[in-house]
Structure formats: structure tokens, C-alpha cells
Design a protein around this motif. Structure first.
Motif, PDB file in Angstrom:
ATOM      1  N   ILE A 142      10.020   1.117  -3.281  1.00  0.00           N
ATOM      2  CA  ILE A 142       9.698   2.431  -2.650  1.00  0.00           C
ATOM      3  C   ILE A 142       8.349   2.634  -3.405  1.00  0.00           C
ATOM      4  N   MET A 143       7.950   1.994  -4.643  1.00  0.00           N
ATOM      5  CA  MET A 143       6.830   2.570  -5.279  1.00  0.00           C
ATOM      6  C   MET A 143       5.410   2.172  -4.611  1.00  0.00           C
ATOM      7  N   LEU A 144       5.621   0.982  -3.690  1.00  0.00           N
ATOM      8  CA  LEU A 144       4.295   0.745  -3.119  1.00  0.00           C
ATOM      9  C   LEU A 144       4.140   1.916  -2.039  1.00  0.00           C
ATOM     10  N   MET A 145       4.971   2.482  -1.531  1.00  0.00           N
ATOM     11  CA  MET A 145       4.686   3.609  -0.625  1.00  0.00           C
ATOM     12  C   MET A 145       4.414   4.778  -1.404  1.00  0.00           C
ATOM     13  N   ALA A 146       4.916   5.063  -2.470  1.00  0.00           N
ATOM     14  CA  ALA A 146       4.587   6.204  -3.383  1.00  0.00           C
ATOM     15  C   ALA A 146       2.906   6.002  -3.898  1.00  0.00           C
ATOM     16  N   ARG A 147       2.533   4.763  -3.887  1.00  0.00           N
ATOM     17  CA  ARG A 147       1.261   4.525  -4.519  1.00  0.00           C
ATOM     18  C   ARG A 147       0.143   4.741  -3.355  1.00  0.00           C
ATOM     19  N   MET A 148       0.709   4.282  -2.095  1.00  0.00           N
ATOM     20  CA  MET A 148      -0.208   4.710  -0.857  1.00  0.00           C
ATOM     21  C   MET A 148      -0.364   6.003  -0.790  1.00  0.00           C
ATOM     22  N   VAL A 149       0.775   6.829  -0.893  1.00  0.00           N
ATOM     23  CA  VAL A 149       0.463   8.527  -0.754  1.00  0.00           C
ATOM     24  C   VAL A 149      -0.308   8.924  -1.888  1.00  0.00           C
ATOM     25  N   ALA A 150      -0.142   8.423  -3.122  1.00  0.00           N
ATOM     26  CA  ALA A 150      -1.040   8.782  -4.296  1.00  0.00           C
ATOM     27  C   ALA A 150      -2.557   8.408  -4.270  1.00  0.00           C
ATOM     28  N   THR A 151      -2.624   7.381  -3.678  1.00  0.00           N
ATOM     29  CA  THR A 151      -3.920   6.704  -3.457  1.00  0.00           C
ATOM     30  C   THR A 151      -5.030   7.763  -2.534  1.00  0.00           C
ATOM     31  N   VAL A 152      -4.228   8.059  -1.533  1.00  0.00           N
ATOM     32  CA  VAL A 152      -4.826   8.897  -0.400  1.00  0.00           C
ATOM     33  C   VAL A 152      -5.082  10.154  -1.042  1.00  0.00           C
ATOM     34  N   LYS A 153      -4.198  10.761  -1.703  1.00  0.00           N
ATOM     35  CA  LYS A 153      -4.281  12.162  -2.143  1.00  0.00           C
ATOM     36  C   LYS A 153      -5.094  12.199  -3.390  1.00  0.00           C
ATOM     37  N   GLN A 154      -5.410  11.009  -3.959  1.00  0.00           N
ATOM     38  CA  GLN A 154      -6.527  11.261  -5.117  1.00  0.00           C
ATOM     39  C   GLN A 154      -7.884  10.697  -4.469  1.00  0.00           C
ATOM     40  N   ALA A 155      -8.117  10.200  -3.246  1.00  0.00           N
ATOM     41  CA  ALA A 155      -9.252   9.632  -2.910  1.00  0.00           C
ATOM     42  C   ALA A 155     -10.152  10.819  -2.228  1.00  0.00           C
ATOM     43  N   LYS A 156     -11.410  10.474  -2.693  1.00  0.00           N
ATOM     44  CA  LYS A 156     -12.463  11.478  -2.097  1.00  0.00           C
ATOM     45  C   LYS A 156     -12.574  11.250  -0.559  1.00  0.00           C
ATOM     46  N   ASP A 157     -12.529  10.073  -0.237  1.00  0.00           N
ATOM     47  CA  ASP A 157     -12.746   9.691   1.288  1.00  0.00           C
ATOM     48  C   ASP A 157     -11.274   9.402   1.754  1.00  0.00           C
ATOM     49  N   LYS A 158     -10.511  10.576   1.971  1.00  0.00           N
ATOM     50  CA  LYS A 158      -9.061  10.139   2.371  1.00  0.00           C
ATOM     51  C   LYS A 158      -9.054   9.572   3.725  1.00  0.00           C
ATOM     52  N   ASP A 159     -10.020   9.619   4.635  1.00  0.00           N
ATOM     53  CA  ASP A 159      -9.894   9.103   5.900  1.00  0.00           C
ATOM     54  C   ASP A 159     -10.106   7.637   5.730  1.00  0.00           C
ATOM     55  N   TRP A 160     -10.861   7.099   5.120  1.00  0.00           N
ATOM     56  CA  TRP A 160     -11.239   5.687   5.008  1.00  0.00           C
ATOM     57  C   TRP A 160     -10.074   4.915   4.538  1.00  0.00           C
ATOM     58  N   TRP A 161      -9.066   5.578   3.581  1.00  0.00           N
ATOM     59  CA  TRP A 161      -7.851   4.800   3.033  1.00  0.00           C
ATOM     60  C   TRP A 161      -6.747   5.167   4.051  1.00  0.00           C
ATOM     61  N   ILE A 162      -6.625   6.202   5.023  1.00  0.00           N
ATOM     62  CA  ILE A 162      -5.714   6.250   5.969  1.00  0.00           C
ATOM     63  C   ILE A 162      -6.247   5.265   7.186  1.00  0.00           C
ATOM     64  N   LYS A 163      -7.286   4.986   7.445  1.00  0.00           N
ATOM     65  CA  LYS A 163      -7.592   3.847   8.155  1.00  0.00           C
ATOM     66  C   LYS A 163      -7.372   2.555   7.681  1.00  0.00           C
ATOM     67  N   LEU A 164      -7.708   2.353   6.543  1.00  0.00           N
ATOM     68  CA  LEU A 164      -7.399   0.996   5.913  1.00  0.00           C
ATOM     69  C   LEU A 164      -5.815   0.891   6.023  1.00  0.00           C
ATOM     70  N   PHE A 165      -4.861   1.865   5.788  1.00  0.00           N
ATOM     71  CA  PHE A 165      -3.502   1.576   5.903  1.00  0.00           C
ATOM     72  C   PHE A 165      -3.226   1.299   7.281  1.00  0.00           C
ATOM     73  N   SER A 166      -3.847   1.928   8.158  1.00  0.00           N
ATOM     74  CA  SER A 166      -3.424   1.682   9.801  1.00  0.00           C
ATOM     75  C   SER A 166      -3.666   0.245  10.186  1.00  0.00           C
ATOM     76  N   GLN A 167      -4.631  -0.466   9.298  1.00  0.00           N
ATOM     77  CA  GLN A 167      -4.862  -1.913   9.732  1.00  0.00           C
ATOM     78  C   GLN A 167      -3.662  -2.745   9.637  1.00  0.00           C
ATOM     79  N   PHE A 168      -2.771  -2.478   8.838  1.00  0.00           N
ATOM     80  CA  PHE A 168      -1.592  -3.366   8.649  1.00  0.00           C
ATOM     81  C   PHE A 168      -0.726  -3.039  10.008  1.00  0.00           C
ATOM     82  N   CYS A 169      -0.015  -4.203  10.279  1.00  0.00           N
ATOM     83  CA  CYS A 169       0.594  -4.279  11.728  1.00  0.00           C
ATOM     84  C   CYS A 169       1.582  -3.024  11.683  1.00  0.00           C
TER      85      CYS A 169
END
Length: 419
Positions: free
Chosen positions: A171-198
Motif C-alpha cells: 500500500i506504501m507504493l500507492m501512498a508514495r505516488m500520492v505524496a509525490t504528486v502532493k509535493q511536486a511543483k509540476d503536478k501534471d507532469w507526475w500525473i501524466k507519468l503515472f497514467s503511462q502505466f497500463c
């Protein structure tokens, strides 16, 4: 490098975590094939057998929660084993054991760092800083680390009570995904990155979650979603916290998570293997190491490594084959994935890995398809499976023998270890 820097350069995300990035871009391309297969990774130059095709950092990774609870000490960021080889051996043996050639152990305890606030351990100042910059500001528990009522601790406890060893996800993989987006300056870049996974259809997602959580999965999923929301809710990511979005996130981690293992003891063994020794001394050392592993297995069973899972953007583009031409490994005692060619690969040829372990690959076509269908929700059409298409639909003899007198749960766990 941060996502913001990469976004500023406008590069596509597939190669962003390769080190070095430029070499991977010159040798490879990601093609979108459409249909059932989706993306695929293809060589753009000749790659020789034994060549490292690329080295990649995960977007996020995390140690398995039971693995950490059982005192497998690893860097909280890169999963590097923190014990010396001798400490590692002694813990797994349950007794004192001196190792010959201690200088072959590369663990640098003088570099280890604690988070000053929550006391989690890192292997180096660089890892501490990287974690802080990417996700740890959001996830740092501070003085609440031992507080069972802290939302993050409740989430982890709930996960441990649902997902027992052998562990296949966290579950901590998912928690770190959320935390990464929360901390990021360019949140859209990270959201787009996670959307690359099938991503899968709703029915497929349900099957994956069912596989990870067992029979009571709907109720368990709702408990986890409520705790996940309490601990981490973010308006920008509100979809990830909805029932459908949370199931999608779960399925993303379930199908794309790559298992990782690190061990200071195995690093020491590899270093010892490389030593130039007189024949008699070599024989003695090899016999010592063989006995050491036998004793550890008797005492501890098969769980010898620090274990976790990570999301790797480029590696996740590799499709499966039962006769793969490449394989992933973690030779650096950390989270860096090395993809190595198992044979010569021509320009234009697809690079395929196996989602099955060596034993599973040797089983009948029917057995292989069963594991792939249950864990990854596709029917394999690699050359080996096509050549065996007319084989009878029976499970392998060795599998039937293993199954005799064995409960269904054990078979399920055996198949799940490679999710």
C-alpha cells in the motif's frame, strides 16, 4: 533530477528515469501497437547477448511491510540492505557466525542517516535528500511514528492484516505516488507519468484486486480506501480516492509492480566468487558458503532478502514472452533495475521479458497460461505458446505432483509470488 526539470525540457517520460538517459534513447524506442498488447519496447540498434540494455530507477518504490517488520533492514528510499554481510548471516542463522574475507562486504555504515524527525534510516545523505525532495515531507510521521492511531500507521496495519507473506505488493507504493504528486511543483507532469502505466477495464481491475486481497476483497478494499483517504486525501487527485479510482490505482500497482530484492550477504558472496584464490582455499570457501545457505534456509526458510516492489516506467513497457530475450535484475544491492540481453537482439526486434519465474516457464502451456491469466489477465501468444497451441489442456506433471495433498492457498501463493 526532479520531475519539474524533466517537464521543463519537454521530454517524454519513458526514458526519464534511465541512467544514463541518452544511451537508452539511442538504443530503444517505445511503440504503441494498439490491440491487446498495447505498448512494446523495441531495439533500434544491435544489442549483444550479455549487454546491459538499460539501467533504470523506479518512479516510486517501497519495502514490503512484513519484510520491514521482520527486521530486514533496508534504506527507506533505495532498499539497499543496511546490515553488514556478517550481521545479515547471523540474523538469518539465529546465532553468531564469523565470515571469512569480511573486507569483501561493501556496506558503509558511516554513511547511514536517520530522518531527524521520524528516525527512518537511509543508506546515505543522498537517499535521505532524494526521499525528502520527492515524497517524505508528506509521509514523515515525526514523533507519531509509534502512535498506532496515526492515519498512516492505521493504513499500514490494515494492509499487513490483509496481505500476508509471501508479499507481492505494498500500500506504501500507492501512498508514495500520492505524496509525490502532493509535493511536486509540476503536478501534471507526475500525473501524466503515472497514467503511462497500463490501465485495465473495470472487470479486469476487479480480478486483480481480488487476487491481491482474497475473497472478502470488496469489504477490505473499502476499509483501505477509507484509511487511505483519511491519511492522504488531496483535492487534485480526488479521482484516486473514489471507489473506482482507488481500485484502478490498486490494479496499476498489482500489474506493474516489479518485485525487488537486496542482500548484503549475496553481495559478499559475489565479491568472494570474484577473488583469485589457490584451488584448495577456493574449495573451502565454496563449501563454507554452500553450508551457510543450507543452515540459513533451515532456520529462516526461503525469505533471505530485503524485499519490496517498484514502478519502473521503461521496464513496464516490456511485454511478456515465455522465451524472453532479456531479464531484469538488481545487482547493485539497491533499487536500480538492470535489464540484460539474454541473446543477440536485432534492430527492430521487440525486447521481451518473462513475467514467470524459471520453474513456471518450464511448465506446460496450459499451466503457463493459467498463471498469466490469473495474475496479468492476458493470454500469451509468444512463439513458444503458438508452437504448443495443439498441446492437450493439462497441467504439468510436476505441478500435479506438487498439488497432491497441498491446499489451494499454497498453490495460490506460489503463483502470486511473481505478481
Amino acid at each position: 533530477r526532479s520531475g519539474a526539470k524533466m517537464a521543463a525540457r519537454g521530454c517524454d517520460p519513458f526514458f526519464a528515469f534511465c541512467c544514463p538517459e541518452a544511451a537508452a534513447r539511442r538504443a530503444l524506442e517505445v511503440r504503441h501497437g494498439g490491440g491487446a498488447k498495447g505498448k512494446g519496447l523495441f531495439a533500434t540498434r544491435k544489442i549483444r547477448k550479455g549487454e546491459i540494455i538499460f539501467v533504470e530507477k523506479p518512479v516510486v518504490s517501497a519495502q514490503f511491510l512484513w519484510n520491514a517488520l521482520y527486521k530486514y533492514k533496508a534504506c527507506d528510499h533505495c532498499l539497499r540492505a543496511l546490515e553488514t554481510a556478517e550481521e545479515n548471516a547471523q540474523r538469518l542463522l539465529g546465532r553468531f557466525q564469523a565470515l571469512p574475507h569480511p573486507e569483501q562486504c561493501g556496506i558503509r555504515k558511516d554513511l547511514h542517516q536517520l530522518c531527524p524527525s521520524c528516525q527512518v534510516t537511509y543508506c546515505s545523505p543522498e537517499c535521505q535528500q532524494a526521499a525528502w525532495d520527492q515524497y517524505h515531507q508528506v509521509l514523515c510521521l515525526g514523533p507519531s511514528r509509534e502512535d498506532p492511531n496515526h492515519p498512516l500507521n492505521k493504513l499500514q496495519e490494515a494492509w499487513r492484516n490483509i496481505h500476508y507473506p509471501p508479499e507481492t505488493s505494498s500500500i506504501m507504493l500507492m501512498a508514495r505516488m500520492v505524496a509525490t504528486v502532493k509535493q511536486a511543483k509540476d503536478k501534471d507532469w507526475w500525473i501524466k507519468l503515472f497514467s503511462q502505466f497500463c490501465s485495465k477495464t473495470a472487470n479486469e481491475e476487479e480480478e486483480i484486486v481480488h487476487k491481491l486481497l482474497g475473497d472478502k476483497f470488496k469489504g477490505q478494499l473499502e476499509v483501505l480506501r477509507a484509511l487511505f483517504t483519511e491519511a492522504l486525501y488531496d483535492e487534485l487527485l480526488s479521482r484516486w480516492f473514489s471507489p473506482e479510482g482507488f481500485r484502478s490505482l490498486f490494479a496499476l500497482v498489482g500489474t506493474n509492480g516489479q518485485g525487488m530484492g537486496t542482500s548484503s550477504l549475496s553481495q559478499w558472496v559475489h565479491a568472494c566468487d570474484a577473488l583469485e584464490l589457490p584451488p584448495q582455499e577456493r574449495e573451502q570457501l565454496d563449501a563454507f558458503i554452500d553450508q551457510l545457505y543450507k543452515d540459513m534456509e533451515k532456520e529462516t526458510g526461503e525469505f533471505l532478502n530485503c524485499e519490496g516492489s517498484g514502478l519502473f516506467v521503461l521496464q513496464s513497457c516490456c511485454n511478456h514472452s515465455c522465451i524472453p530475450n532479456a531479464e531484469a535484475s538488481f545487482p547493485d544491492n539497491n533499487f536500480l533495475l538492470h535489464l540484460t540481453a539474454l541473446e543477440d537482439i536485432r534492430p527492430g526486434e521487440e525486447i521481451c521479458i518473462s513475467y514467470l519465474d524459471c520453474c513456471q516457464r518450464e511448465r506446460s502451456r496450459h499451466s503457463r497460461l493459467k498463471v498469466l491469466r490469473e495474475n496479468y489477465l492476458f493470454t500469451c501468444s509468444c512463439p513458444k505458446c503458438l508452437a504448443q497451441a495443439d498441446d492437450p489442456d493439462v497441467t504439468s506433471e510436476e505441478e500435479e505432483e506438487e498439488g497432491e495433498g497441498e491446499p489451494d492457498d499454497a498453490e495460490l501463493e506460489d503463483e502470486m509470488t511473481d505478481v
